[in-house]
Design an enzyme around this catalytic site. Structure first.
Site, short mmCIF file in Angstrom:
data_model
loop_
_atom_site.label_atom_id
_atom_site.label_comp_id
_atom_site.label_asym_id
_atom_site.label_seq_id
_atom_site.Cartn_x
_atom_site.Cartn_y
_atom_site.Cartn_z
N GLY A 269 -70.83 2.89 30.50
CA GLY A 269 -70.98 2.45 29.66
C GLY A 269 -71.74 0.82 29.48
O GLY A 269 -72.72 1.80 28.92
N GLY B 74 -58.29 9.62 20.90
CA GLY B 74 -57.24 9.68 21.59
C GLY B 74 -56.72 8.67 21.80
O GLY B 74 -55.50 8.71 22.38
N ALA B 75 -57.31 7.90 22.42
CA ALA B 75 -57.44 6.30 23.49
C ALA B 75 -57.40 5.47 23.08
O ALA B 75 -57.50 4.89 21.85
CB ALA B 75 -58.49 7.42 24.49
N ASN B 76 -56.69 4.48 23.48
CA ASN B 76 -57.37 2.92 23.27
C ASN B 76 -56.04 2.08 22.47
O ASN B 76 -56.82 1.83 21.97
CB ASN B 76 -58.38 2.44 23.41
CG ASN B 76 -59.40 2.88 24.47
OD1 ASN B 76 -58.77 3.35 25.65
ND2 ASN B 76 -60.61 2.81 24.65
N GLN C 161 -67.52 9.80 18.23
CA GLN C 161 -66.84 9.77 18.28
C GLN C 161 -65.93 9.31 16.73
O GLN C 161 -66.14 8.30 15.66
CB GLN C 161 -66.77 7.88 19.19
CG GLN C 161 -65.07 8.60 19.47
CD GLN C 161 -64.81 7.19 19.97
OE1 GLN C 161 -64.76 6.33 19.71
NE2 GLN C 161 -64.14 7.55 21.58
N ARG D 203 -60.62 12.43 23.67
CA ARG D 203 -60.81 11.10 24.94
C ARG D 203 -59.07 10.79 24.61
O ARG D 203 -59.15 10.46 23.49
CB ARG D 203 -61.97 9.91 23.82
CG ARG D 203 -61.29 9.15 25.43
CD ARG D 203 -62.19 7.77 24.57
NE ARG D 203 -62.90 7.27 25.82
CZ ARG D 203 -63.88 5.98 25.21
NH1 ARG D 203 -63.44 5.68 24.80
NH2 ARG D 203 -64.58 5.33 25.93
N ASN E 235 -55.14 -2.78 23.60
CA ASN E 235 -54.16 -3.13 21.66
C ASN E 235 -52.66 -2.39 22.16
O ASN E 235 -52.11 -2.15 20.91
CB ASN E 235 -54.76 -1.87 20.68
CG ASN E 235 -56.39 -1.63 20.43
OD1 ASN E 235 -56.80 -3.35 20.06
ND2 ASN E 235 -57.07 -0.64 20.64
N ARG F 237 -58.47 0.79 37.85
CA ARG F 237 -58.59 1.84 38.00
C ARG F 237 -57.22 2.28 38.21
O ARG F 237 -56.44 3.29 37.82
CB ARG F 237 -59.88 2.61 38.52
CG ARG F 237 -61.20 2.56 38.37
CD ARG F 237 -62.34 3.02 38.76
NE ARG F 237 -61.45 4.00 39.82
CZ ARG F 237 -61.78 5.90 39.29
NH1 ARG F 237 -62.69 5.34 37.97
NH2 ARG F 237 -61.17 6.50 39.44
N THR G 145 -68.49 0.31 20.64
CA THR G 145 -68.69 -0.51 19.50
C THR G 145 -69.51 -1.80 19.23
O THR G 145 -69.66 -3.02 20.57
CB THR G 145 -67.22 -1.09 19.37
OG1 THR G 145 -66.38 0.07 19.06
CG2 THR G 145 -67.38 -1.64 18.42
N GLY H 13 -65.18 2.47 35.36
CA GLY H 13 -65.93 1.56 36.69
C GLY H 13 -66.56 2.22 37.29
O GLY H 13 -66.57 2.27 39.24
#
Length: 365
Positions: free
Chosen positions: A319, A178-180, A101, A229, A237, A274, A28, A298
């Site tokens: 990323g 579908g994440a975060n 995405q 994802r 969040n 992780r 983003t 990572g």
């Protein structure tokens, strides 16, 4: 004698052949223009990074109610589709491939971003203890309104329509977010989903929304152009679940039934440790899915090479490396350092910290 696969090998993903197994993760950047249309600068930005085997774009709204952050692009109007078409054309002209995405942020939003200043939509009226980006700064999210049962099919159809628009815009496929802690994830987790109807309570019920979105999107554009994802243990969040292993074992069985082309798995806390849940068994999820397995979180070159060589992963997403280094693939190949990341320009602004990062001398972007 069989040769182990390499990070730099070509890879067949659905109907396209990727030039390597390195993926630019969704990032983003809050630089969309009027009407949430991707800007001309975005054409340059993504074109610079087309050497990635696959680009997954920044998260992109499926509808006006899906927005949670200032100046993030959509793919629900003709103008937005045209803006993205310029980007996909630029990436394809350089031999790259690109998925968009698709997201609905759900409760991670602010009334100032919602049509008519309405409350954000969510599975349940449970506010997320997190912040969003509005008015050029960070602000607390606001309490959402629980979706009425009869509203849910409309949100599912928004995912379908956005997927069709994505193909119209020239994308090679879509990645469902579908994440975060966003809407699909909110339905999955019992920390955010307090519903007592067919979309809440049991694991099967909480996975119903994801199942319906997968059904709609794969029927519209084909499973071979649909990715997903997931982030089973991230606290991003303000999301939690009482039994993530059981939940995501079931989720993967649902996913496998639709055979999407890939699953993009965030291992651990998004952008963080992780091993946040040390005993979580990601391998159990991997064994439940027969498609392409993309890993994220990572990874450095050595970890990525080991994951691909061992078969633990087919693709590895990076990323921040792609934020600061448009030629991240070449830098990985040469064992060259990435440019230093300018964190002050991550969100919002113009070319500075977006399209002005240099490539290695003689490498091109």
């Amino acid at each position: 004698m069989t040769t182990q696969p390499s990070l730099f090998d070509r890879y067949r993903l659905g109907g396209v052949e990727l030039s390597n197994r390195i993926v630019m993760a969704p990032l983003t950047r809050n630089r969309a223009g009027a009407g949430l249309v991707p800007s001309p600068l975005a054409v340059e930005y993504y074109g610079q990074r087309a050497s990635a085997g696959l680009i997954v774009t920044e998260a992109t709204q499926i509808s006006a109610t899906a927005q949670g952050y200032q100046d993030t692009p959509g793919v629900f109007t003709d103008a937005q589709v045209e803006g993205w078409k310029r980007i996909t054309d630029a990436v394809h002209a350089k031999g790259g491939h690109i998925y968009v995405q698709l997201w609905h942020v759900g409760r991670v939003s602010h009334r100032s971003l919602q049509p008519g200043g309405a409350a954000p939509l969510a599975p349940s009226a449970v506010r997320a203890n997190t912040k969003t980006y509005v008015n050029n700064g960070f602000a607390e999210t606001e309490e959402p309104r629980a979706l009425e049962l009869e509203e849910i099919p409309g949100i599912v159809d928004d995912f379908r329509k956005a997927s069709a628009n994505a193909i119209r815009a020239g994308f090679d496929g879509v990645e469902l977010h579908g994440a975060n802690g966003y809407l699909i994830d909110q339905f999955l987790r019992d920390g955010a989903n307090k519903r007592t109807d067919a979309y809440g309570g049991s694991i099967e019920n909480r996975a119903r929304f994801l199942k319906e979105v997968l059904a709609a999107v794969t029927a519209e554009i084909g499973a071979e152009r649909t990715g997903l994802r997931l982030s089973p243990v991230t606290p991003a969040n303000d999301l939690s679940d009482s039994n993530p292993q059981a939940l995501f074992n079931h989720v993967m069985d649902v996913v496998e039934s639709f055979r999407p082309v890939y699953v993009h798995m965030i291992e651990g806390a998004t952008g963080g440790p992780r091993d946040i849940v040390p005993d979580f068994d990601f391998e159990a999820l991997r064994k439940r899915f027969s498609g392409t397995w993309m890993v994220n979180n990572g990874y450095d070159k050595a970890m990525a090479e080991a994951a691909v060589a061992s078969g633990k992963a087919d693709l590895v997403a990076f990323g921040k490396a792609f934020v600061s280094s448009p030629d991240a693939v070449e830098r990985l190949r040469r064992d060259a350092a990435f440019n230093e990341l300018d964190r002050d320009t991550l969100y919002g602004g113009g070319a500075k910290g977006y399209t002005d990062y240099p490539a290695l001398e003689g490498a091109g972007a």
